[in-house]
Design a protein around this motif. Structure first.
Motif, mmCIF file in Angstrom:
data_model
loop_
_atom_site.group_PDB
_atom_site.id
_atom_site.type_symbol
_atom_site.label_atom_id
_atom_site.label_comp_id
_atom_site.label_asym_id
_atom_site.label_seq_id
_atom_site.Cartn_x
_atom_site.Cartn_y
_atom_site.Cartn_z
ATOM 1 N N THR A 228 -12.479 5.040 -4.822
ATOM 2 C CA THR A 228 -11.679 3.846 -5.365
ATOM 3 C C THR A 228 -12.748 3.117 -6.333
ATOM 4 O OG1 THR A 228 -12.203 2.767 -3.560
ATOM 5 C CG2 THR A 228 -9.864 3.279 -3.796
ATOM 6 N N THR A 266 -17.875 -5.907 1.772
ATOM 7 C CA THR A 266 -17.758 -6.915 0.777
ATOM 8 C C THR A 266 -17.841 -6.491 -0.597
ATOM 9 O OG1 THR A 266 -18.921 -8.113 2.488
ATOM 10 C CG2 THR A 266 -18.646 -9.200 0.412
ATOM 11 N N MET A 268 -17.220 -3.486 -1.867
ATOM 12 C CA MET A 268 -16.192 -2.753 -2.201
ATOM 13 C C MET A 268 -15.021 -3.777 -2.731
ATOM 14 S SD MET A 268 -13.680 -0.441 0.072
ATOM 15 C CE MET A 268 -12.695 -1.889 0.867
ATOM 16 N N ILE A 269 -14.664 -4.833 -1.677
ATOM 17 C CA ILE A 269 -13.683 -5.462 -2.073
ATOM 18 C C ILE A 269 -13.903 -6.402 -3.469
ATOM 19 C CG2 ILE A 269 -12.346 -7.441 -1.202
ATOM 20 C CD1 ILE A 269 -12.615 -6.524 1.685
ATOM 21 N N LEU A 272 -13.101 -3.940 -6.059
ATOM 22 C CA LEU A 272 -11.877 -3.792 -6.499
ATOM 23 C C LEU A 272 -11.138 -4.969 -7.077
ATOM 24 C CD1 LEU A 272 -10.806 -1.666 -3.318
ATOM 25 C CD2 LEU A 272 -10.927 -0.880 -5.560
ATOM 26 N N ILE A 273 -11.400 -6.157 -6.533
ATOM 27 C CA ILE A 273 -10.663 -7.299 -7.133
ATOM 28 C C ILE A 273 -11.098 -7.406 -8.781
ATOM 29 C CG2 ILE A 273 -10.594 -9.841 -7.070
ATOM 30 C CD1 ILE A 273 -9.501 -8.196 -4.569
ATOM 31 N N TRP A 274 -12.238 -7.279 -8.936
ATOM 32 C CA TRP A 274 -12.934 -7.191 -10.182
ATOM 33 C C TRP A 274 -12.365 -6.342 -11.157
ATOM 34 C CZ3 TRP A 274 -17.871 -4.914 -12.130
ATOM 35 C CH2 TRP A 274 -18.282 -5.293 -13.175
ATOM 36 N N PRO A 276 -9.715 -3.269 -10.231
ATOM 37 C CA PRO A 276 -8.891 -2.467 -9.344
ATOM 38 C C PRO A 276 -8.664 -0.705 -9.792
ATOM 39 C CG PRO A 276 -7.604 -4.387 -10.169
ATOM 40 C CD PRO A 276 -8.730 -4.258 -11.087
ATOM 41 N N LEU B 117 -5.606 -11.318 -2.885
ATOM 42 C CA LEU B 117 -6.282 -9.628 -2.958
ATOM 43 C C LEU B 117 -5.501 -8.691 -2.988
ATOM 44 C CD1 LEU B 117 -9.081 -9.980 -0.165
ATOM 45 C CD2 LEU B 117 -9.227 -10.841 -2.491
ATOM 46 N N ARG B 120 -3.026 -7.601 -6.599
ATOM 47 C CA ARG B 120 -3.169 -6.488 -7.884
ATOM 48 C C ARG B 120 -3.530 -5.296 -7.416
ATOM 49 N NH1 ARG B 120 -8.445 -8.941 -11.208
ATOM 50 N NH2 ARG B 120 -7.578 -7.149 -12.405
ATOM 51 N N GLY B 121 -3.345 -4.426 -8.282
ATOM 52 C CA GLY B 121 -3.647 -3.018 -8.117
ATOM 53 C C GLY B 121 -2.675 -1.973 -7.601
ATOM 54 N N SER B 122 -2.925 -0.737 -7.355
ATOM 55 C CA SER B 122 -2.134 0.342 -7.218
ATOM 56 C C SER B 122 -1.713 0.306 -5.350
ATOM 57 C CB SER B 122 -2.398 1.542 -7.515
ATOM 58 O OG SER B 122 -3.676 1.681 -7.192
ATOM 59 N N LEU B 124 -3.047 2.357 -3.547
ATOM 60 C CA LEU B 124 -4.392 2.731 -2.916
ATOM 61 C C LEU B 124 -5.308 1.627 -2.951
ATOM 62 C CD1 LEU B 124 -6.073 5.313 -2.114
ATOM 63 C CD2 LEU B 124 -6.995 5.255 -4.405
ATOM 64 N N THR B 125 -5.191 0.764 -4.030
ATOM 65 C CA THR B 125 -6.338 -0.307 -3.934
ATOM 66 C C THR B 125 -5.808 -1.406 -2.906
ATOM 67 O OG1 THR B 125 -5.906 -0.136 -6.395
ATOM 68 C CG2 THR B 125 -7.322 -2.017 -5.479
ATOM 69 N N MET B 128 -7.098 0.032 0.507
ATOM 70 C CA MET B 128 -8.590 -0.106 0.482
ATOM 71 C C MET B 128 -8.545 -1.633 0.827
ATOM 72 S SD MET B 128 -9.819 2.598 0.543
ATOM 73 C CE MET B 128 -11.514 2.003 0.507
ATOM 74 N N VAL B 129 -8.060 -2.291 0.159
ATOM 75 C CA VAL B 129 -8.493 -3.851 0.322
ATOM 76 C C VAL B 129 -8.089 -4.264 1.805
ATOM 77 C CG1 VAL B 129 -7.872 -6.266 -0.371
ATOM 78 C CG2 VAL B 129 -8.538 -4.440 -1.858
ATOM 79 N N MET B 136 -14.286 -5.525 7.730
ATOM 80 C CA MET B 136 -15.238 -6.605 7.551
ATOM 81 C C MET B 136 -15.131 -7.400 8.736
ATOM 82 S SD MET B 136 -14.901 -8.090 3.851
ATOM 83 C CE MET B 136 -15.510 -9.766 4.341
#
Lengths: 286, 344
Positions: A228, A266, A268-269, A272-274, A276, B117, B120-122, B124-125, B128-129, B136
């Protein structure tokens, strides 16, 4: 400091070999394969059986692990995965998680739940001291093999006919089909090859990553981070991502052992936010 | 559906009709509460089932109604589990029900924060999030082992009696009744949400977010709202687990927990409220049965069930469930209709 960089590099290289198959299959078919780690585990256990029990030389065990896992990958792709490509992402996630559970329990049943070690030939044990940096011979070998593989992969994707077909299929499947490229076949070969690489990575990494039946679950998140964060449009992205991840992980474990993987998650998240689509990707999923 | 209604019926009447309790639903809950007296020896496993059902209900709200794939529902479950455990351990809030509400609110707060969070994104994102958030929290719980007990789990929790009256007994009778009532209350709330105009708007944005926003539904705000509610429900489930077992360990955050939850929901069927409940019952039976056959390797069979469900086709499984449901509804309708016919 430099030792950490070195170890991180070896770790990152290993992650790349493990995960690059996943990134290509994701990019090509938009298929979320959470069971990728199971193939890596298969490679690892294959080597353990060959080297420890049957006494096959280590250098021969690695290519055999690659071939066996590639064959396994091809078999699963043709019999099972093929039915799931057109399904929703939810179905794909369920299907592959089911496969992971099955592989974990099956390996536990056959090989036992204890951690396995591959017997490494004596020539590969010990350290070199270069400019005051301790370099483990085995890690150097990993960097060497993985580096060569990376170059070979890059050349294969960039220069050969198959590579250009693959790139065309990743870019736009429908047009590629229209041009007479057999996307299904390209995908099957790529899947098998990617599984084989994962198996090789699992075999090489048994020493560093540890090998027990929970391997696919333990490293699943790492593979997914590589994919990702790196994006799926080329193999450069995952490569850079895995090197960064490897170094960050080793450094994190060294400097802040108690925080463990927290830093990685952290980062990674945040990434992904920044972005995607991944750091280097154009479109992670259509 | 609405086209079939005569014009005198307004939207409100349509919604009210849709939300009416069917005899079957009433029968379901009567039976659920009857288990308190029917199976007194099985209360411990029934407690687990009720908690799992509530947890699955929370996932159904976002997966079945809003279409968000999540592998991180365990984050809220675990957080609230630890919160309620700590509250009881250090005697901050002794009354279980208040502690339960508080834990649920904490989980909902986390859900609200992390909901931004997943906007956004597909797929998969999102996967993952959500997974990343759960992992975490797991790492944090591991890191601050002086508070959470780390790998040994949170021990030494003593639960005060509910409302100061009903003491938790070692056979789990009180615990089961408590869980069942909480499940029922949460179900009522979820039912109210789902049958409200808000619930309808969720369905529309699951079907097509672009069109939903075109007819004036604020997509992101709706998603944030339902994600928060769902996190709160998951939190209540987690807190219930800690309260009834007086124990909480790191595996509340594990990937397996979230993955199992998906399986529960898939067995029961997504997108209708009873899916999670029925799925939880079937799953627990299955687990109990397989675990008694092969205690160590039940995961294999669970995996096989997942693979088989997908290969057979989820729509088809759902189709069977719908067919069975329709048959039962017809049967139920006939039973209800007969006395009326006799009366006339």
């Amino acid at each position: 400091m430099l030792t950490i960089l070195f170890d991180g590099l070896a770790y990152g290289m290993l992650l790349f070999v493990l995960a690059c198959g996943l990134s290509v299959t994701l990019g090509l078919m938009n298929f979320i394969n959470l069971a990728h780690g199971a193939f890596a585990m298969a490679g690892g256990y294959c080597t353990v059986i060959l080297v420890n029990r049957l006494g096959v030389p280590f250098a021969l065990g690695l290519p055999i692990a690659f071939l066996v896992t590639a064959a396994l990958g091809a078999l699963f792709e043709r019999t099972l995965y093929v039915h799931v490509y057109r399904r929703s992402h939810l179905d794909q996630v369920l299907f592959t998680i089911g496969l992971v559970f099955m592989s974990v329990a099956a390996v536990d049943y056959v090989m036992g739940s204890s951690q396995q070690f591959v017997l490494i030939p004596e020539a590969l044990q010990g350290h070199f001291i270069v400019f005051g940096i301790g370099m483990s011979k085995y890690r150097l070998l990993i960097i060497l093999i993985c580096g060569l593989l990376t170059v070979a992969l890059q050349l294969m994707i960039g220069k050969t006919r198959f590579g250009s077909r693959l790139r065309a299929a990743v870019d736009d499947q429908r047009v590629a089909r229209g041009l007479g490229i057999n996307v299904g076949a390209v995908f099957a070969i790529t899947f098998a090859f990617g599984s084989g690489l994962a198996g090789l990575g699992g075999a090489l990494g048994a020493e560093i990553l540890g090998l027990d039946p929970t391997f696919p679950l333990k490293y699943l998140i790492y593979f997914l981070i590589v994919v990702t964060v790196g994006g799926t449009s080329s193999i450069t992205g995952p490569f850079v991502a895995s090197i960064l991840l490897g170094i960050a992980d080793v450094a994190g474990k060294y400097y802040a052992p108690k925080l463990g993987a927290f830093v990685i998650y952290t980062i990674m998240i945040v990434v992904l936010i920044w972005r995607p689509q991944g750091l280097f990707g154009r479109s992670a999923a259509r | 559906m609405s086209a079939m209604l005569p014009p005198t019926h307004g939207v409100a009447a349509f919604l009210a009709r849709r939300a009416r309790w069917s005899p079957l639903e009433i029968a379901f809950w009567v039976f659920a509460f009857a288990t308190i007296w029917l199976f007194p020896g099985k209360h411990l496993i029934l407690t687990e089932t009720a908690i799992l059902a509530l947890f699955a209900l929370s996932l159904d709200l976002i997966l079945g109604y809003a279409g968000i794939i999540s592998l991180g529902q365990a984050a809220f479950f675990g957080l609230a589990g630890y919160v309620s455990g700590l509250l009881a351990k250090y005697g901050i809030v002794n009354e279980p029900v208040i502690a339960l509400l508080f834990s649920g609110l904490v989980a909902a707060a986390l859900g609200f924060v992390t909901s931004f969070l997943v906007l956004r994104g597909s797929d998969l994102t999102r996967l993952m999030v959500t997974l990343g958030v759960a992992l975490m929290l797991g790492e944090l719980a591991n890191r601050y082992s002086n508070i959470t007990g780390g790998a040994d789990g949170l021990q030494g929790i003593t639960m005060a009696p509910i409302f100061g009256v009903f003491r938790f007994d070692m056979f789990g009778h009180t615990g089961y009744i408590y869980c069942l009532i909480v499940l029922f209350v949460c179900f009522l709330i979820a039912r109210r949400i789902v049958y409200s105009p808000f619930g309808l708007s969720l369905r529309s944005l699951k079907g097509n977010p672009l069109r939903a926003s075109a007819i004036g539904i604020p997509v992101n705000r709706r998603l944030v709202a339902i994600y928060t509610v769902s996190a709160g429900f998951a939190g209540v489930a987690g807190a219930l687990l800690t309260q009834t077992t007086a124990f909480c360990s790191l595996d509340v955050f594990s990937l397996e927990r979230s993955a199992d939850l998906l399986l529960v929901l898939i067995i029961g069927g997504t997108g209708y409220l009873y899916g999670g409940l029925i799925g939880a019952v079937i799953y627990k039976f299955l687990q109990d049965w397989i675990a008694s056959l092969t205690p160590q390797y039940w995961q294999f069979w669970i995996g096989l069930v997942l693979v088989a469900i997908v290969l057979v086709g989820r729509e088809r499984v759902d189709g069977w469930i719908t067919a069975v449901r329709a048959a039962i509804v017809r049967l139920g309708g006939r039973l209800v209709a007969r006395p009326a016919a006799l009366g006339s």
